[in-house]
Write a protein that holds these residues in place. Structure first.
Motif, PDB file in Angstrom:
ATOM      1  N   GLY A  54      -7.134   0.933  -0.267  1.00 19.92           N
ATOM      2  CA  GLY A  54      -8.291   0.060  -0.420  1.00 19.92           C
ATOM      3  C   GLY A  54      -9.429   0.551   0.447  1.00 19.92           C
ATOM      4  N   THR A  55     -10.358   1.298  -0.148  1.00 25.80           N
ATOM      5  CA  THR A  55     -11.416   1.919   0.641  1.00 25.80           C
ATOM      6  C   THR A  55     -12.592   2.355  -0.219  1.00 25.80           C
ATOM      7  OG1 THR A  55     -11.887   3.716   2.206  1.00 25.80           O
ATOM      8  CG2 THR A  55     -10.303   4.186   0.460  1.00 25.80           C
ATOM      9  N   SER A  68      -3.721   2.558   5.677  1.00 24.22           N
ATOM     10  CA  SER A  68      -2.376   2.482   5.110  1.00 24.22           C
ATOM     11  C   SER A  68      -2.508   2.135   3.636  1.00 24.22           C
ATOM     12  CB  SER A  68      -1.559   1.390   5.799  1.00 24.22           C
ATOM     13  OG  SER A  68      -1.390   1.693   7.156  1.00 24.22           O
ATOM     14  N   PRO A  69      -1.560   2.581   2.827  1.00 24.96           N
ATOM     15  CA  PRO A  69      -1.623   2.195   1.412  1.00 24.96           C
ATOM     16  C   PRO A  69      -1.493   0.676   1.265  1.00 24.96           C
ATOM     17  CG  PRO A  69       0.164   3.775   1.806  1.00 24.96           C
ATOM     18  CD  PRO A  69      -0.411   3.410   3.123  1.00 24.96           C
ATOM     19  N   LEU A  70      -2.108   0.145   0.228  1.00 22.10           N
ATOM     20  CA  LEU A  70      -1.957  -1.274  -0.075  1.00 22.10           C
ATOM     21  C   LEU A  70      -0.528  -1.509  -0.558  1.00 22.10           C
ATOM     22  CD1 LEU A  70      -5.276  -1.948  -2.040  1.00 22.10           C
ATOM     23  CD2 LEU A  70      -4.859  -2.180   0.421  1.00 22.10           C
ATOM     24  N   GLU A  71       0.008  -2.674  -0.244  1.00 23.28           N
ATOM     25  CA  GLU A  71       1.351  -3.022  -0.700  1.00 23.28           C
ATOM     26  C   GLU A  71       1.248  -3.604  -2.100  1.00 23.28           C
ATOM     27  OE1 GLU A  71       3.454  -5.324   2.222  1.00 23.28           O
ATOM     28  OE2 GLU A  71       2.822  -3.968   3.817  1.00 23.28           O
ATOM     29  N   VAL A  72       1.284  -2.715  -3.090  1.00 23.34           N
ATOM     30  CA  VAL A  72       1.159  -3.106  -4.488  1.00 23.34           C
ATOM     31  C   VAL A  72       2.262  -2.418  -5.285  1.00 23.34           C
ATOM     32  CG1 VAL A  72      -1.347  -3.347  -4.289  1.00 23.34           C
ATOM     33  CG2 VAL A  72      -0.403  -1.213  -5.152  1.00 23.34           C
ATOM     34  N   ASP A  73       2.510  -2.914  -6.501  1.00 19.30           N
ATOM     35  CA  ASP A  73       3.411  -2.229  -7.418  1.00 19.30           C
ATOM     36  C   ASP A  73       2.561  -1.223  -8.200  1.00 19.30           C
ATOM     37  OD1 ASP A  73       6.026  -1.973  -8.843  1.00 19.30           O
ATOM     38  OD2 ASP A  73       4.743  -2.559 -10.532  1.00 19.30           O
ATOM     39  N   TYR A 115     -12.811  -0.098   4.722  1.00 17.55           N
ATOM     40  CA  TYR A 115     -11.404  -0.241   4.359  1.00 17.55           C
ATOM     41  C   TYR A 115     -11.064  -1.716   4.174  1.00 17.55           C
ATOM     42  CZ  TYR A 115     -11.205   4.547   6.026  1.00 17.55           C
ATOM     43  OH  TYR A 115     -11.431   5.883   6.198  1.00 17.55           O
ATOM     44  N   ILE A 116     -10.242  -2.011   3.182  1.00 15.52           N
ATOM     45  CA  ILE A 116      -9.798  -3.379   2.932  1.00 15.52           C
ATOM     46  C   ILE A 116      -8.725  -3.740   3.965  1.00 15.52           C
ATOM     47  CG2 ILE A 116      -8.648  -4.923   1.306  1.00 15.52           C
ATOM     48  CD1 ILE A 116      -9.724  -3.206  -0.975  1.00 15.52           C
ATOM     49  N   THR A 117      -8.888  -4.896   4.605  1.00 22.32           N
ATOM     50  CA  THR A 117      -7.880  -5.356   5.573  1.00 22.32           C
ATOM     51  C   THR A 117      -7.119  -6.591   5.076  1.00 22.32           C
ATOM     52  OG1 THR A 117      -9.544  -6.647   6.754  1.00 22.32           O
ATOM     53  CG2 THR A 117      -9.103  -4.424   7.564  1.00 22.32           C
TER      54      THR A 117
END
Length: 171
Positions: A54-55, A68-73, A115-117
């Motif tokens: 997310g950036t 860090s990578p987003l926790e997504v499927d 970056y998305i937090t």
């Protein structure tokens, strides 16, 4: 006698919770939901080597090093083209909280990246989620504005319904 009352209350809760909010069926999803290919970025979402970041960063080295990578499927992850919503089979996402990195020593190419937090739209149902436009979205039970749940507003549904009806008539 008490068990019957509990069963009746439980049944009523289950029936009520499975009901669709009035107005949900009156509007259609206006988003074009698409997946990202490796190395592709759209809005805040960047797919790098099987992960979603997310950036706003365009440099993949910076995105990986400082985020860090987003926790997504990833296999079911879809973005709504042209706006900031995304979803997978489990959740709905929106860049709710962001941080901007002004200067990173040794990584001058990474300046001014955002970056998305915080990104999970709490309690949103990804299977029934519809984007309505102008940051508004709904699922069967709730309404959202820019990733935050808001009180259901029938006037928003009516405006969208009228706009969609007019658009259909013009085609």
């Amino acid at each position: 006698m008490e068990i019957k009352q509990i069963n009746i209350i439980t049944a009523m809760i289950l029936i009520f919770s499975s009901c669709t909010h009035g107005g949900y069926n009156d509007v259609r999803d206006v988003a074009q939901w698409v997946s990202l290919e490796d190395g592709e970025r759209d809005e805040y979402y960047y797919r790098i080597e099987g992960s979603i970041y997310g950036t706003t960063e365009n440099n993949c080295s910076c995105a990986i090093k400082y985020n860090s990578p987003l926790e997504v499927d990833v296999a079911t992850f879809l973005i709504a083209k042209g706006n900031d919503y995304a979803k997978d089979k489990n959740q709905v996402y929106f860049p709710i909280s962001l941080r901007t990195v002004d200067f990173l020593p040794g990584f001058e190419d990474c300046d001014d990246a955002t970056y998305i937090t915080r990104y999970v739209v709490q309690n949103a149902d990804s299977k029934s989620f519809k984007y309505l436009g102008d940051g508004y979205a709904i699922d069967k039970h709730h309404m959202y504005k820019n990733g935050e749940r808001i009180p259901w507003d029938d006037s928003v549904i009516e405006k969208v319904r009228l706009a969609q009806t007019a658009q259909t008539e013009c085609q």
